[in-house]
Write an enzyme that holds these catalytic residues in place. Structure first.
Site, PDB file in Angstrom:
ATOM      1  N   GLY A  93       0.830  -1.193   0.000  1.00 61.95           N
ATOM      2  CA  GLY A  93       0.000   0.000   0.000  1.00 61.95           C
ATOM      3  C   GLY A  93       0.864   1.240   0.000  1.00 61.95           C
ATOM      4  O   GLY A  93       2.089   1.167  -0.127  1.00 61.95           O
ATOM      5  N   MET A  95       1.628   3.272   2.421  1.00 60.06           N
ATOM      6  CA  MET A  95       2.507   3.463   3.576  1.00 60.06           C
ATOM      7  C   MET A  95       3.257   2.205   3.973  1.00 60.06           C
ATOM      8  O   MET A  95       4.323   2.299   4.582  1.00 60.06           O
ATOM      9  CB  MET A  95       1.702   3.973   4.774  1.00 60.06           C
ATOM     10  CG  MET A  95       2.537   4.263   6.010  1.00 60.06           C
ATOM     11  SD  MET A  95       1.620   5.059   7.347  1.00 60.06           S
ATOM     12  CE  MET A  95       1.460   6.702   6.688  1.00 60.06           C
ATOM     13  N   GLY A  96       2.749   1.030   3.629  1.00 60.57           N
ATOM     14  CA  GLY A  96       3.400  -0.170   4.130  1.00 60.57           C
ATOM     15  C   GLY A  96       3.278  -1.371   3.219  1.00 60.57           C
ATOM     16  O   GLY A  96       2.522  -1.382   2.251  1.00 60.57           O
ATOM     17  N   LYS A 113       3.345  -5.932   9.016  1.00 58.10           N
ATOM     18  CA  LYS A 113       3.380  -4.747   8.163  1.00 58.10           C
ATOM     19  C   LYS A 113       4.638  -3.944   8.444  1.00 58.10           C
ATOM     20  O   LYS A 113       4.916  -3.594   9.587  1.00 58.10           O
ATOM     21  CB  LYS A 113       2.144  -3.875   8.405  1.00 58.10           C
ATOM     22  CG  LYS A 113       2.051  -2.671   7.463  1.00 58.10           C
ATOM     23  CD  LYS A 113       0.716  -1.956   7.617  1.00 58.10           C
ATOM     24  CE  LYS A 113       0.565  -0.818   6.620  1.00 58.10           C
ATOM     25  NZ  LYS A 113      -0.756  -0.148   6.730  1.00 58.10           N
ATOM     26  N   ASP A 206      -9.343   5.041   3.971  1.00 53.98           N
ATOM     27  CA  ASP A 206      -9.248   4.326   2.693  1.00 53.98           C
ATOM     28  C   ASP A 206     -10.104   3.065   2.743  1.00 53.98           C
ATOM     29  O   ASP A 206      -9.663   1.983   2.362  1.00 53.98           O
ATOM     30  CB  ASP A 206      -7.784   3.979   2.404  1.00 53.98           C
ATOM     31  CG  ASP A 206      -7.564   3.538   0.960  1.00 53.98           C
ATOM     32  OD1 ASP A 206      -8.387   3.912   0.096  1.00 53.98           O
ATOM     33  OD2 ASP A 206      -6.587   2.818   0.693  1.00 53.98           O
TER      34      ASP A 206
END
Length: 217
Positions: A93, A95-96, A113, A206
């Site tokens: 994603g 961010m991770g 994550k 999201d």
């Protein structure tokens, strides 16, 4: 023997050839790029921890200027991240990166994550990642994935979660597997989980079918 993608940080005899000043380090990096090499930012960050913050900013800005993607978290299959052994990548994603892993000692599967920009993550990005994990860890609801642990490994922020092996809601929708009663039940469960998070002061920014996992039970 477990594989790892990381080599030990270079010692003084193997540091890139410069006088150790920030300016000469950046100049050498750019010269190597112009010469057609692909120098690793991680190598420089490991070799010059005294300039780590400035170098992270330099590397991020450089990759933006030349319109190449910022290096992402490397493939970690087979690597141990703290007490977790990485088995496979699940998803990426903004961010991770989420991996399937096994927690040593407890021998249980987990989702792990890691921050996607890795060693190049700035202080603000690391702070946001940790805030996300700490906020999620405060939630206790059957419709929300539980956070087990928050930690740091070789400069990478991470947190572990309960592993959900089921498909995403989008995959089930695409397969046209729902009747009216099942659709209503799933919408109800999602609404309850979201309402619980909202009461705790947390808003998922999201929320979409691709980000909703359905367990087999």
């Amino acid at each position: 023997m477990k594989s790892t993608i990381f080599s030990p940080p270079p010692d003084d005899d193997h540091r890139p050839k410069n006088d150790g000043s920030l300016e000469s380090i950046m100049a050498e990096y750019l010269e190597r790029i112009e010469a057609g090499e692909n120098p690793s930012p991680e190598t420089y960050l490991s070799a010059y921890p005294e300039h780590a913050d400035e170098l992270r900013s330099f590397f991020r800005n450089h990759h933006w200027i030349v319109e190449t993607p910022t290096p992402q978290t490397p493939l970690l299959i087979g690597t141990h991240v703290g007490p977790y052994e990485i088995e496979s990548e699940v998803a990426r994603g903004g961010m991770g990166v989420v991996y399937r892993a096994k927690q040593q000692g407890l021998e249980r599967p987990v989702a792990l994550k890691l921050i996607s920009s890795g060693l190049l993550a700035g202080e603000e990005e690391r702070k946001r990642f940790r805030i996300e994990a700490e906020a999620a860890a405060r939630l206790d609801h059957p419709g929300i994935i539980a956070i087990h642990e928050i930690g740091s490994w070789q400069g990478y922020e991470y947190f572990s979660m309960t592993l959900v092996d089921g498909p995403t809601l989008q995959q089930r929708v695409d397969a046209n597997e729902f009747d009216d009663a099942e659709s209503a039940r799933i919408v109800r469960e999602i609404a309850r989980a979201v309402a619980y998070a909202h009461r705790a002061g947390i808003v998922h920014r999201d929320l979409k079918p691709e980000n909703i996992l359905l367990s087999h039970d």
